[in-house]
Each structure stands twice: as structure tokens, then as C-alpha cells.
Design a protein around this motif. Structure first.
Motif, PDB file in Angstrom:
ATOM      1  N   GLU A   6      37.638  39.645  37.307  1.00 50.84           N
ATOM      2  CA  GLU A   6      37.443  40.735  38.272  1.00 50.84           C
ATOM      3  C   GLU A   6      38.697  41.595  38.361  1.00 50.84           C
ATOM      4  O   GLU A   6      39.813  41.128  38.124  1.00 50.84           O
ATOM      5  CB  GLU A   6      37.129  40.203  39.677  1.00 50.84           C
ATOM      6  N   CYS A  22      33.878  43.601  36.881  1.00 56.93           N
ATOM      7  CA  CYS A  22      33.839  42.227  36.405  1.00 56.93           C
ATOM      8  C   CYS A  22      33.572  42.273  34.905  1.00 56.93           C
ATOM      9  O   CYS A  22      32.458  42.607  34.483  1.00 56.93           O
ATOM     10  CB  CYS A  22      32.756  41.438  37.118  1.00 56.93           C
ATOM     11  N   MET A  34      23.967  38.186  36.872  1.00 58.95           N
ATOM     12  CA  MET A  34      25.296  38.316  37.461  1.00 58.95           C
ATOM     13  C   MET A  34      25.191  38.541  38.958  1.00 58.95           C
ATOM     14  O   MET A  34      24.250  39.180  39.440  1.00 58.95           O
ATOM     15  CB  MET A  34      26.033  39.492  36.820  1.00 58.95           C
ATOM     16  N   TRP A  36      27.607  39.210  42.741  1.00 61.15           N
ATOM     17  CA  TRP A  36      28.861  39.423  43.472  1.00 61.15           C
ATOM     18  C   TRP A  36      28.788  38.669  44.794  1.00 61.15           C
ATOM     19  O   TRP A  36      27.769  38.724  45.503  1.00 61.15           O
ATOM     20  CB  TRP A  36      29.086  40.902  43.761  1.00 61.15           C
ATOM     21  N   ILE A  70      25.373  47.521  43.049  1.00 60.53           N
ATOM     22  CA  ILE A  70      25.743  46.818  41.826  1.00 60.53           C
ATOM     23  C   ILE A  70      25.199  47.588  40.628  1.00 60.53           C
ATOM     24  O   ILE A  70      24.113  48.178  40.689  1.00 60.53           O
ATOM     25  CB  ILE A  70      25.217  45.368  41.839  1.00 60.53           C
ATOM     26  N   SER A  72      25.768  47.915  35.960  1.00 63.04           N
ATOM     27  CA  SER A  72      26.381  47.319  34.776  1.00 63.04           C
ATOM     28  C   SER A  72      26.515  48.348  33.671  1.00 63.04           C
ATOM     29  O   SER A  72      25.761  49.328  33.619  1.00 63.04           O
ATOM     30  CB  SER A  72      25.554  46.132  34.276  1.00 63.04           C
ATOM     31  N   LEU A  81      30.731  46.693  41.270  1.00 66.45           N
ATOM     32  CA  LEU A  81      30.249  46.713  42.644  1.00 66.45           C
ATOM     33  C   LEU A  81      30.912  47.904  43.320  1.00 66.45           C
ATOM     34  O   LEU A  81      32.118  47.893  43.581  1.00 66.45           O
ATOM     35  CB  LEU A  81      30.589  45.429  43.392  1.00 66.45           C
ATOM     36  N   TYR A  94      36.691  38.900  46.721  1.00 64.12           N
ATOM     37  CA  TYR A  94      35.410  39.188  46.080  1.00 64.12           C
ATOM     38  C   TYR A  94      35.361  38.526  44.711  1.00 64.12           C
ATOM     39  O   TYR A  94      36.317  38.619  43.934  1.00 64.12           O
ATOM     40  CB  TYR A  94      35.213  40.701  45.951  1.00 64.12           C
ATOM     41  N   CYS A  96      32.873  37.605  41.174  1.00 68.69           N
ATOM     42  CA  CYS A  96      31.647  37.744  40.404  1.00 68.69           C
ATOM     43  C   CYS A  96      31.315  36.395  39.794  1.00 68.69           C
ATOM     44  O   CYS A  96      32.182  35.539  39.616  1.00 68.69           O
ATOM     45  CB  CYS A  96      31.734  38.833  39.339  1.00 68.69           C
TER      46      CYS A  96
END
Length: 123
Positions: A6, A22, A34, A36, A70, A72, A81, A94, A96
Motif C-alpha cells: 500500500e 495497493c 481485493m 480495503w 474502489i 483498479s 481507494l 488502511y 488492502c
């Protein structure tokens, strides 16, 4: 094995925004969902959001829906995020994680974790 790293945490004023990243690696990382999470001292890890690499299905916890998003980037093997309208109570570490079930709120359902990134929201 899956490795997760992260980044993107830091100090931000209330009302501000941050984007956490991440980066995932390993032979089979894209077969996992995935997620968070965040954690404050003395509390359990709280699920925030989840996403699948393939298809892009997402799930957001009610507690952050509308503020956190979120996403990707499959080409970069990275999950993000985006956190808007941050509040002091969002201060936490935080994490992941990679697991089998999309949107599972139980940390027990995640097999791999990153080291975490600290977010501090000042009032």
C-alpha cells in the motif's frame, strides 16, 4: 504467494481527499478479490470496499458509500481507494487484502495482506 504494497497515506485536513494505492504481485494475484480495510487501536479491522480484477465488480460498505470509491488498473496491477470528504474519524491504518469472496467483511476470509498505510485526518 501474493504480495501487496500500500501507499498514498498521509496527513490531510478534514474535508480533503486522498487516493490510496495497493500494488499487487505474485503468480495468481488476479484470481483473488481485493478488499480495503482500516483499523484503529483497540478495534477490529473494518471492511470498506471490494473489487474483482476481472469484470470490475465492486462492493462498498454502507459506512463509506458515497465518500470512498474502489477501482483498479489492471495494466498496473494496482487497486485504488479514493477517499473524499475525509473526517477525523477516518484516521486509521488502511490495509488492502486479497481473498476469495468479493465484498466479504470478515478479515478471516482474506489470505494476503499488505503492511498498511497510515491516514491521519486533522480537524
Amino acid at each position: 504467494q501474493v504480495q501487496l504494497v500500500e501507499s498514498g497515506g498521509g496527513l490531510v485536513q478534514a474535508g480533503g481527499s486522498l487516493r490510496l494505492s495497493c500494488a499487487a504481485s505474485g503468480r495468481t494475484f488476479n484470481s483473488y478479490a481485493m478488499g480495503w480495510f482500516r483499523q484503529t487501536p483497540g478495534k477490529e479491522r473494518e471492511f470498506l470496499a471490494g473489487i474483482r480484477w476481472t469484470g470490475g465488480s465492486t462492493y462498498h460498505a454502507d459506512s463509506v458509500k458515497g465518500r470512498f470509491t474502489i477501482s483498479s488498473d489492471n495494466a498496473k496491477n494496482t487497486v485504488y481507494l479514493r477517499m473524499n470528504s475525509l473526517k477525523p474519524e477516518d484516521t486509521a491504518v488502511y490495509y488492502c487484502a486479497a481473498g476469495i469472496f468479493l465484498g466479504s467483511s470478515s478479515p478471516k476470509n482474506y489470505d494476503y495482506w499488505g503492511q498498511g498505510t497510515q491516514v491521519i485526518v486533522s480537524s
